[in-house]
Write an enzyme that holds these catalytic residues in place. Structure first.
Site, mmCIF file in Angstrom:
data_model
loop_
_atom_site.group_PDB
_atom_site.id
_atom_site.type_symbol
_atom_site.label_atom_id
_atom_site.label_comp_id
_atom_site.label_asym_id
_atom_site.label_seq_id
_atom_site.Cartn_x
_atom_site.Cartn_y
_atom_site.Cartn_z
ATOM 1 N N GLU A 81 0.838 -1.220 0.000
ATOM 2 C CA GLU A 81 0.000 0.000 0.000
ATOM 3 C C GLU A 81 0.863 1.256 0.000
ATOM 4 O OE1 GLU A 81 -2.953 0.038 3.113
ATOM 5 O OE2 GLU A 81 -3.312 2.179 2.886
ATOM 6 N N LYS A 264 -7.077 -0.979 11.792
ATOM 7 C CA LYS A 264 -6.439 -1.378 10.522
ATOM 8 C C LYS A 264 -5.233 -0.491 10.260
ATOM 9 C CE LYS A 264 -5.891 -1.356 5.836
ATOM 10 N NZ LYS A 264 -5.029 -0.461 5.056
ATOM 11 N N ASP A 280 4.908 -14.144 11.330
ATOM 12 C CA ASP A 280 3.577 -14.614 10.939
ATOM 13 C C ASP A 280 2.592 -13.453 11.111
ATOM 14 O OD1 ASP A 280 1.038 -15.724 10.920
ATOM 15 O OD2 ASP A 280 1.676 -17.588 11.857
ATOM 16 N N HIS A 377 -2.694 10.428 -0.647
ATOM 17 C CA HIS A 377 -2.847 9.076 -1.193
ATOM 18 C C HIS A 377 -2.847 9.100 -2.713
ATOM 19 C CE1 HIS A 377 -3.853 5.859 1.744
ATOM 20 N NE2 HIS A 377 -3.934 6.891 2.549
#
Ligand code: MEV
Length: 429
Positions: A81, A264, A280, A377
């Protein structure tokens, strides 16, 4: 039509599986150059997963400007991202100007479980009685000599009945030291299984670790004077920016739909560091979200309060990150990532990850409450649009600059910018 796998795919020599990927699925030299594995990378991939055909070259960036417990630090992030690396670096710089992050981490005790069915009350008592415990401990410790040498190993057990299924849960606590711990815990649970079955008279349904890691918490915090925040408040006063950041966190505390996205953002940083060190990521995510939901409602992983002339930010979450074992000390890229961090132990890595998660969240909240994130962004997204339009080398960034000048972020705008660039009139459209 999906391309057909070559017959007997599973049993093919690895070179033929690789040839299928590179020759059939990567469609041309351009794609192969961007996405095919080198020989060394393929050999490792073939060791690491089944039916390997190649590697996925995930971008690896370095977030700069961190000051953590008095040490300057750059943090490796593997992530697809745009803006994650930039946001982490931005927040790191702001927090560093105000004194940096302070962090701490608990030890590395986690639990492996044997779930037993068909256990009556007497069997449960035998399992949890002193003789049963001693036998179980001996079975678990048999395979732990080297872990004990490193200061880890068996730390106790608990027995309890789960009311709905009636299963008896035998939980074995192990200090896994610098490992992520899954192999150690699963091995311990399986070692206990025959003894647990004999003692209890029941039958094991499964033996497995719990990724819930509430005894492996890490914490980070900062105390940012308004004077340090002010220059980054994008048109707001520092006091107003601080108030809005704290309110944004209260919002996440009140509305679980916002908490999902808030957390998130925290995990943008942490999962990317976990990925860069070949930890992991799914285990880290699962534990973090379980922790955030421990009250029965999803709540934010971070907290903020503005007090006097200071914005206080903090985070607490479980971080089962290994610095040995698994893929961490197998893969050269992961070893290099750890080298960049000064070869921390598991707790050290967890502390860095906690600071990173807080930085990532702070960057997101500050941007969201002071003008939004989409401008930044889209600027970063523009390079991708340009790449898709055929830009290569320096062209994607140059085309993105042209697109920014027009403020248009579409495939058509990218094609137009690229054409202008190639016609040599990028500067005077
Ligand atoms: C984007 O990847 C992450 C954010 O949505 C996080 C947030 O909203 O807090 C910006």
């Amino acid at each position: 039509m999906t391309p057909e796998l070559p017959p007997g795919f599973r049993k093919l020599p690895s070179a033929e599986r690789r040839a299928f990927w590179e020759g059939t699925l990567l469609a041309d030299d351009d794609e192969r150059e961007a996405a095919a594995a080198g020989d060394g990378a393929f050999t490792l991939a073939d060791l690491m997963v089944e039916n390997a055909v190649g590697v996925l070259p995930l971008p690896l960036g370095v977030a700069t400007g961190f000051l953590i417990d008095g040490s300057e630090m750059a943090v490796p992030l593997a992530v697809e991202e745009p803006s994650v690396v930039a946001a982490a670096s931005h927040a790191a710089r702001i927090v560093a100007a105000g004194g940096g992050f302070s962090t701490e981490a608990d030890g590395s005790v986690m639990e492996g479980y044997v779930y037993l069915e068909g256990v009556d009350a007497a069997g449960e008592a035998r399992l949890s009685g002193p003789e049963g415990r001693a036998e179980l401990e001996a079975a678990v410790r048999k395979g732990q000599a080297s872990l004990e040498k490193r200061g880890g190993g068996y730390r106790g057990l608990e027995v309890g009945r789960l009311p709905a299924t009636g299963l008896v849960a035998l939980s074995i606590s192990i200090d896994v030291r610098d490992a992520m711990g899954a192999n150690l815990l699963n091995t311990a649970a399986e070692a206990a299984r025959p003894v647990a079955e004999r003692l209890s008279g029941g039958r094991a349904l499964m033996c497995i670790l719990s990724n819930d890691s509430p005894r492996r918490l890490a914490r980070a915090r900062f105390a940012l004077p308004f004077a340090a925040l002010g220059p980054f408040a994008r048109g707001l006063s520092a006091a107003e920016a601080a108030r809005r950041v704290a309110l944004a966190c209260d919002l996440a505390d009140e509305d679980p739909r916002r908490a999902v996205t808030h957390n998130k953002g925290v995990m943008n940083g942490i999962a990317s560091l976990a990925q860069a060190t070949m930890n992991d990521t799914r285990a880290v995510e699962a534990a973090a979200h379980a922790w955030a939901s421990r009250s029965g409602r999803l709540r934010p992983l971070t907290a903020y309060r503005a007090e006097g002339e200071v914005l206080h930010g903090s985070i607490e979450l479980p971080l089962a990150l290994g610095t040995v074992g698994g893929s961490v000390d197998l893969h050269p890229a992961a070893r290099a990532a750890l080298r960049l961090l000064g070869n921390p132990d598991s707790r050290g890595l967890a502390r860095i990850a906690a600071a990173l998660g807080l930085a990532q969240n702070f960057a997101a909240l500050l941007a969201l409450v002071s003008g939004g994130i989409q401008g930044g962004h889209m600027r970063l997204h523009a390079t991708r649009l340009a790449y898709k339009a055929g830009a290569r080398g320096d062209e994607p960034r140059q085309a993105a600059e042209l697109m920014a000048a027009d403020g248009e972020w579409t495939a058509a705008a990218a094609a137009k910018a690229l054409a202008a660039l190639r016609a040599g009139n990028g500067g005077d459209r």
